[in-house]
Design a protein around this motif. Sequence first.
Motif, short mmCIF file in Angstrom:
data_model
loop_
_atom_site.label_atom_id
_atom_site.label_comp_id
_atom_site.label_asym_id
_atom_site.label_seq_id
_atom_site.Cartn_x
_atom_site.Cartn_y
_atom_site.Cartn_z
N ALA A 1 8.70 77.89 65.33
CA ALA A 1 9.73 78.27 65.85
C ALA A 1 10.15 79.58 66.30
CB ALA A 1 11.15 77.70 65.49
N LYS A 2 10.33 80.53 64.77
CA LYS A 2 10.42 81.68 65.44
C LYS A 2 9.56 82.10 66.81
CE LYS A 2 12.65 83.07 61.29
NZ LYS A 2 12.62 83.97 60.30
N LEU A 3 8.19 82.27 66.77
CA LEU A 3 7.14 82.73 67.13
C LEU A 3 7.26 82.79 68.73
CD1 LEU A 3 3.85 82.21 65.13
CD2 LEU A 3 4.91 84.49 66.32
N ARG A 4 8.39 81.68 69.83
CA ARG A 4 8.96 80.81 70.63
C ARG A 4 7.57 80.66 71.96
NH1 ARG A 4 12.31 84.37 75.25
NH2 ARG A 4 13.14 82.48 76.08
N LEU A 5 6.26 79.50 71.28
CA LEU A 5 5.66 79.83 71.93
C LEU A 5 5.30 78.76 72.91
CD1 LEU A 5 3.11 78.91 68.33
CD2 LEU A 5 3.07 80.91 70.44
N GLU A 6 3.87 78.67 73.91
CA GLU A 6 4.21 78.54 74.94
C GLU A 6 2.60 77.81 75.12
OE1 GLU A 6 6.45 79.85 78.55
OE2 GLU A 6 8.28 81.17 77.49
N PRO A 7 2.24 76.79 75.53
CA PRO A 7 1.38 76.91 76.19
C PRO A 7 0.42 77.48 76.68
CG PRO A 7 2.74 74.40 76.70
CD PRO A 7 3.52 75.55 76.37
N GLY A 8 -0.96 77.56 75.86
CA GLY A 8 -1.49 78.73 76.47
C GLY A 8 -1.50 80.59 75.91
N MET A 9 -0.83 80.35 75.31
CA MET A 9 -0.20 81.72 74.66
C MET A 9 -1.32 82.03 73.67
SD MET A 9 3.49 82.44 74.23
CE MET A 9 5.25 83.59 75.13
N THR A 10 -2.14 83.01 73.02
CA THR A 10 -3.07 83.69 72.35
C THR A 10 -2.18 83.71 71.37
OG1 THR A 10 -3.25 85.81 73.12
CG2 THR A 10 -4.60 84.04 73.53
#
Length: 438
Positions: free
Chosen positions: A169-178
């Motif tokens: 959650a802290k990384l605020r990821l979205e699909p395709g992020m490296t």
Amino acid sequence: MRMLSGLLKKFVRNGRMRLYDAGGTLHEFGSGENGPTVTVRLHDAALHRKLALNPELVAAEAYMDGTLTFEDGSSVHDFLTLFSVNRSGLASAGSQKLLRRAWRGLKRWQQANPLGVAAKNVRHHYDLSTDLYRLFLDEGLNYSCAYFRDPEKDTLEEAQVAKLVHIAAKLRLEPGMTVAEIGSGWGSLAIQLARCGAQVTAINVSPEQLKISRQRVEEAGVADRVTFFERDYRELDGKFDRVVSVGMMEHVGVRHFDEYFGKVRDLLTDDGFAMIHAIGRMTPPGTTGPFIRKYIFPGGYVPALSEVFASLERVGLWAADNEILRLHYYYTIRHWRERFAANRDKAIELYDERFCRMWEFYLSAVELGFLHGSNMVFQLLLSRERDAVPIIRDFIVDDERAMLTPAPKSAAKRQPKVKPKTATRTAPKSPRARKKAE
């Protein structure tokens, strides 16, 4: 025995120590209040002097060798509890002041972790049989601080899953992020991040952990999104949207903090950010205890926050967020110690009695360091630019809740395997993100 008695009179102020010396004479120290009563027997007269000169290391080695034993129902955990509630008394003794001064003088040499040496130091601990770690870790083999919402109700497995979700959650990821993961353990975090849609490049210097990690990502069905390398953090190149490092900074060594944070900075894209999870201390800079340094984590060091932030200033990284987890690791290691005790016979089959005593001493010592000592865990968000991380931290809670809330059954069939997360809708856009959108 006179030297040892003099030290123990100053040391044991809380609780009581009943000590049988090597000749069988009973000595008692302490009032018996505000701490446990522990009965100790010494079986070697040489310990009278050795314990007085270097009690922290010699007591551990004597227990491992069987020349220091416990009676009347006392245990090594009781003994270390007595030590932990009297820590200030030991530090005030004159001989111990000199010893600590010597340790501080050798600090930079003890924590030298150049290429090659760093890998050797890590393998000393992490290339032990994975079957040993399965005796006391959770099913996901998470060997770092868990995240407890209710310490009395949460299982270790639930708390470790909550930790992985909290970090994701802290990384605020979205699909395709490296994502670059520095120090990947047995792969649980890489699996979690891949399930959030990220492409993960994970590095580790432990061949034993890497072997298990590759098996686990295959079993989890995310092998196409996770790549593992046997590599030191200084050998990783490229640019990544996110960098994450859990339980790795403790192995860097104070001489290499700038090198470590400089590498984190160089791996990030301009609008990317990093999440660093590590053990720290709330006291000024110190040294690693002699037992931990010699037997458990050679080259390891728990930094003071003043050392961490001074390094961030030197390398030019923004500290966008810092969360302090004060007791979570105490609860985590309590689970580990109890599980190890329940599986002690299996541990002896893997190693031997001396190893089990060393491991018992280690788990109790570090558990109590988080209960009575100065240790805690910090989680930092770091960025190259001031606006890479949202200006309010609501997105962390929003994303965490979204990941922990099961999807409605009626909508399950319509949802893709990796869905965009709610943070992109609820967190305010940074000035840079708005500019790109325009």
